[in-house]
Design an enzyme around this catalytic site. Sequence first.
Site, PDB file in Angstrom:
ATOM      1  NE  ARG A   1      10.226  16.649   6.054  1.00 20.52           N
ATOM      2  CZ  ARG A   1      10.091  16.585   4.725  1.00 20.52           C
ATOM      3  NH1 ARG A   1      10.871  17.310   3.950  1.00 20.52           N
ATOM      4  NH2 ARG A   1       9.177  15.802   4.187  1.00 20.52           N
ATOM      5  NE  ARG A   2       4.028  18.377   7.050  1.00 19.27           N
ATOM      6  CZ  ARG A   2       4.614  17.553   6.192  1.00 19.27           C
ATOM      7  NH1 ARG A   2       5.734  17.935   5.577  1.00 19.27           N
ATOM      8  NH2 ARG A   2       4.111  16.362   5.936  1.00 19.27           N
TER       9      ARG A   2
ATOM     10  CE  LYS B   1      13.868   3.055  -2.835  1.00 21.86           C
ATOM     11  NZ  LYS B   1      12.986   3.414  -1.727  1.00 21.86           N
TER      12      LYS B   1
ATOM     13  CD  GLU C   1      14.612  -8.603   4.878  1.00 24.70           C
ATOM     14  OE1 GLU C   1      14.535  -8.598   3.632  1.00 24.70           O
ATOM     15  OE2 GLU C   1      15.335  -9.381   5.515  1.00 24.70           O
TER      16      GLU C   1
ATOM     17  CB  VAL D   1      15.804  -4.823  -0.838  1.00 24.70           C
ATOM     18  CG1 VAL D   1      15.700  -5.532  -2.184  1.00 24.70           C
ATOM     19  CG2 VAL D   1      17.230  -4.365  -0.616  1.00 24.70           C
TER      20      VAL D   1
ATOM     21  CB  ILE E   1       9.652  -9.660  -0.140  1.00 25.57           C
ATOM     22  CG1 ILE E   1       8.384  -9.321  -0.923  1.00 25.57           C
ATOM     23  CG2 ILE E   1      10.209 -10.993  -0.587  1.00 25.57           C
ATOM     24  CD1 ILE E   1       8.635  -9.102  -2.408  1.00 25.57           C
TER      25      ILE E   1
ATOM     26  CD  GLU F   1       5.704   9.032  -4.425  1.00 28.43           C
ATOM     27  OE1 GLU F   1       5.139  10.135  -4.219  1.00 28.43           O
ATOM     28  OE2 GLU F   1       5.752   8.127  -3.579  1.00 28.43           O
TER      29      GLU F   1
ATOM     30  CE  LYS G   1      13.344  -0.751  -3.807  1.00 27.34           C
ATOM     31  NZ  LYS G   1      11.944  -0.844  -4.288  1.00 27.34           N
TER      32      LYS G   1
ATOM     33  N   GLY H   1       4.474   0.172   0.373  1.00 25.02           N
ATOM     34  CA  GLY H   1       3.291   0.449   1.170  1.00 25.02           C
ATOM     35  C   GLY H   1       3.633   0.545   2.641  1.00 25.02           C
TER      36      GLY H   1
END
Length: 432
Positions: free
Chosen positions: A47-48, A106, A130, A133, A137, A191, A206, A305
Amino acid sequence: MRTRPLKVALLGCGVVGSEVARIMTTHADDLAARIGAPVELAGVAVRRPSKVREGIDPSLVTTDATALVKRGDIDVVVEVIGGIEPARSLITTAFEHGASVVSANKALLAQDGAALHAVAEQHGRDLYYEAAVAGAIPLIRPLRESLAGDKVNRVLGIVNGTTNFILDKMDSTGAGYQEALDEATALGYAEADPTADVEGFDAAAKAAILAGIAFHSRVRLDDVYREGMTEVTAADFASAKNMGCTIKLLAICERAGDGGSVTARVHPAMIPLSHPLASVRGAYNAVFVESDASGQLMFYGPGAGGAPTASAVLGDLVAVCRNRLSGATGPGESAYAALPVSGMGDVVTRYHISLDVADKPGVLAQVATVFAEHGVSIDTVRQQGRPEGDGEASLVVVTHRASDASLSGTVEALRKLDTVRGVASIMRVEGE
């Protein structure tokens, strides 16, 4: 090894997208060896465009995501922008123009996964997700492939790191909800607007994805019962400790006792300290799977992360690129069982109910009668007067397994008793 590279379009270059690009660059030789051909980052939609993105050739950056996925020479589109639109339209366009898709979205998959799978199948392309969720993992592929010959009966998990961090802090330090949330925000786990996490929306998306894969049935986000954790108090944790339990926000997907339907739900619950999920600390995720043949399995690790999520994205990218070279596609949607999704009223579990009652003889008998009249069996009862001597007491009732509907009727009747001053809390007890 094929020398002509497979071309990858990256939609989004935030925390996850920038890590995907970095790993593609720094591990280029290893990825090529594992795939059987080089992979080339052919374009990055953002977008930027003026923002400096270390390690990414500025000539690859564009704001026209639609033109990028329409190029026709793109082999795989990696979508990490999130949200419903424009992600849905871009993924559909990618399939129509010959690309397979790897997504971490998700919310979109929980809402429109069936439609996206249908478009992918129509055009003979892959849809892998993958990373949607539980971050790094491995969970989707084990459910979709490794356990394809087994019958999964239950999936029980902590699938949101923010909520687990908050509840873990409340449990270990005695902090209140707001104090623990403030610390999570300061550390970057929450957040600025934590609603999606603490109200269970993230976990519910999820849960819909997991239930659909585990039970070979279509489960949408709207099918998932959702209850947030903002009302959990330090007093609830004290009660949990008295029972040898802790409290987690759980995503629970399970078959009904007769196998004729499934349920999917997200809510806070007490779980025994002896259960493996009770020891999951901080911002980590863990999912407990119960099946006929393999028994009990637990998947554990960082659930969010940039680098962990990018790891899952790259794992899918390798698989999709291998399929591309061989001219095959991986597993698509498996919804052959078509099991209906039951409402929350049909769910059977144990309950922990804390009541504020008058501190006088006969109260316990009145409360027990209400439970009996609604067919709810009591496991244990604990009544304790208050030190301030205000004529009131706390009454904690733990039930045997009962349906949500019968418990709701019980609580409604309890509120009508003159001796019951209020219902302090109601919490489900899981994991036994």
